[in-house]
Design a protein around this motif. Structure first.
Motif, PDB file in Angstrom:
ATOM      1  N   GLU A 140       2.398   6.219  -7.233  1.00 58.32           N
ATOM      2  CA  GLU A 140       1.407   7.142  -7.790  1.00 58.32           C
ATOM      3  C   GLU A 140       1.913   8.585  -7.752  1.00 58.32           C
ATOM      4  O   GLU A 140       1.541   9.410  -8.596  1.00 58.32           O
ATOM      5  N   ALA A 171      -3.045  -5.674  -9.856  1.00 62.24           N
ATOM      6  CA  ALA A 171      -4.041  -5.389  -8.819  1.00 62.24           C
ATOM      7  C   ALA A 171      -5.419  -5.899  -9.205  1.00 62.24           C
ATOM      8  O   ALA A 171      -6.333  -5.927  -8.367  1.00 62.24           O
ATOM      9  N   GLY A 172      -5.610  -6.282 -10.479  1.00 63.46           N
ATOM     10  CA  GLY A 172      -6.901  -6.808 -10.916  1.00 63.46           C
ATOM     11  C   GLY A 172      -7.969  -5.757 -11.072  1.00 63.46           C
ATOM     12  O   GLY A 172      -9.166  -6.069 -11.025  1.00 63.46           O
ATOM     13  N   ASP A 173      -7.555  -4.502 -11.274  1.00 63.25           N
ATOM     14  CA  ASP A 173      -8.519  -3.399 -11.389  1.00 63.25           C
ATOM     15  C   ASP A 173      -8.871  -3.200 -12.860  1.00 63.25           C
ATOM     16  O   ASP A 173      -8.236  -2.420 -13.577  1.00 63.25           O
ATOM     17  N   ALA A 174      -9.907  -3.922 -13.335  1.00 61.24           N
ATOM     18  CA  ALA A 174     -10.265  -3.898 -14.745  1.00 61.24           C
ATOM     19  C   ALA A 174     -10.677  -2.502 -15.211  1.00 61.24           C
ATOM     20  O   ALA A 174     -10.300  -2.061 -16.305  1.00 61.24           O
ATOM     21  N   ALA A 175     -11.460  -1.810 -14.396  1.00 56.18           N
ATOM     22  CA  ALA A 175     -11.918  -0.474 -14.784  1.00 56.18           C
ATOM     23  C   ALA A 175     -10.739   0.470 -14.952  1.00 56.18           C
ATOM     24  O   ALA A 175     -10.693   1.273 -15.895  1.00 56.18           O
ATOM     25  N   ALA A 176      -9.760   0.370 -14.035  1.00 57.96           N
ATOM     26  CA  ALA A 176      -8.578   1.227 -14.134  1.00 57.96           C
ATOM     27  C   ALA A 176      -7.731   0.860 -15.345  1.00 57.96           C
ATOM     28  O   ALA A 176      -7.148   1.732 -15.991  1.00 57.96           O
ATOM     29  N   LEU A 208      -1.614  -1.992 -12.520  1.00 57.59           N
ATOM     30  CA  LEU A 208      -3.069  -2.069 -12.561  1.00 57.59           C
ATOM     31  C   LEU A 208      -3.533  -3.488 -12.853  1.00 57.59           C
ATOM     32  O   LEU A 208      -4.493  -3.989 -12.245  1.00 57.59           O
ATOM     33  N   CYS A 209      -2.847  -4.145 -13.782  1.00 60.29           N
ATOM     34  CA  CYS A 209      -3.214  -5.525 -14.105  1.00 60.29           C
ATOM     35  C   CYS A 209      -2.951  -6.448 -12.924  1.00 60.29           C
ATOM     36  O   CYS A 209      -3.748  -7.343 -12.627  1.00 60.29           O
ATOM     37  N   GLU A 260       0.834  -1.212   0.000  1.00 60.53           N
ATOM     38  CA  GLU A 260       0.000   0.000   0.000  1.00 60.53           C
ATOM     39  C   GLU A 260       0.863   1.254   0.000  1.00 60.53           C
ATOM     40  O   GLU A 260       0.605   2.198  -0.762  1.00 60.53           O
ATOM     41  N   HIS A 299      -6.859   3.389 -18.279  1.00 61.70           N
ATOM     42  CA  HIS A 299      -5.462   3.621 -18.650  1.00 61.70           C
ATOM     43  C   HIS A 299      -5.248   3.435 -20.154  1.00 61.70           C
ATOM     44  O   HIS A 299      -4.470   4.157 -20.771  1.00 61.70           O
TER      45      HIS A 299
END
Length: 209
Positions: A140, A185-190, A182-183, A133, A194
């Motif tokens: 970021e 982390a499994g954040d599809a929307a992000a 992002l991939c 985290e 991107h």
């Protein structure tokens, strides 16, 4: 008789014509003209009580007290003040995986890439502890994962090297390029955002990819 009177008169003579026995004409015994014994607030906020110690902001950051850190920053604490080893409040927060404090310090202008005397960054401190985290918050903010330590057993190694050597797999993913992070982390929307892909169009209108 005259000789006795002269002798008595000469024996009673006071060589000091000043009747005040106190040689100090200043009645105030306090040599400090400043009646306020308290140091300026800025000095108190940024004071290192001992070599290698912590400022109040470092102490709050190290313990994860985001509210206290915010209060100190609002009162004028120097966000990038360092102790004798070059550690800043950001490094202490990252070391403890206190991501909320990390973000507060970065929002207050903390340098994400400041290096201590041994070349360690806050990112390297977070990577060493396996703190995904805190690593994410620093990445970021533009932290450079390629900065290398300059002394000690980790000399010549960057945050990714340290994470790999210590087996911190999740941190290795978090230290990757933005799309990789992002991939992982499994954040599809992000991921879609991107890549510049409209999520609604991609999903047929229900918003789910």
């Amino acid at each position: 008789m005259m000789r006795r009177r002269r002798a008595a008169a000469s024996g009673n003579k006071n060589p000091n014509p000043n009747p005040n026995p106190n040689p100090n004409p200043n009645p105030n015994p306090n040599p400090n003209p400043n009646p306020n014994p308290n140091p300026p607030l800025s000095l108190t906020l940024n004071l290192n009580p001992r070599p290698g110690g912590k400022t109040p902001l470092m102490a709050a950051a190290a313990r994860g007290h985001a509210g206290v850190a915010q209060l100190l920053l609002g009162a004028g604490a120097e966000v990038d003040a360092a102790n004798a080893t070059g550690r800043t409040a950001l490094a202490w927060a990252a070391r403890g995986n206190h991501a909320a404090v990390v973000r507060s310090l970065l929002a207050a202008g903390a340098d994400a890439n400041v290096q201590s005397r041994d070349g360690f960054t806050a990112l390297a401190m977070a990577a060493m502890g396996g703190h995904c985290e805190a690593v994410g918050a620093l990445m970021e903010a533009g932290a450079d994962p390629g900065l290398r330590a300059t002394a000690g057993i980790w000399a010549g190694r960057c945050a990714a090297d340290i994470a790999r050597q210590l087996g911190k797999t999740e941190v290795q993913w978090a230290l990757g390029p933005p799309l990789v992070r992002l991939c992982a982390a499994g954040d599809a929307a992000a991921v879609l955002a991107h890549l510049g892909i409209d999520a609604a169009a991609h999903s047929g209108g229900d918003g789910a990819p």
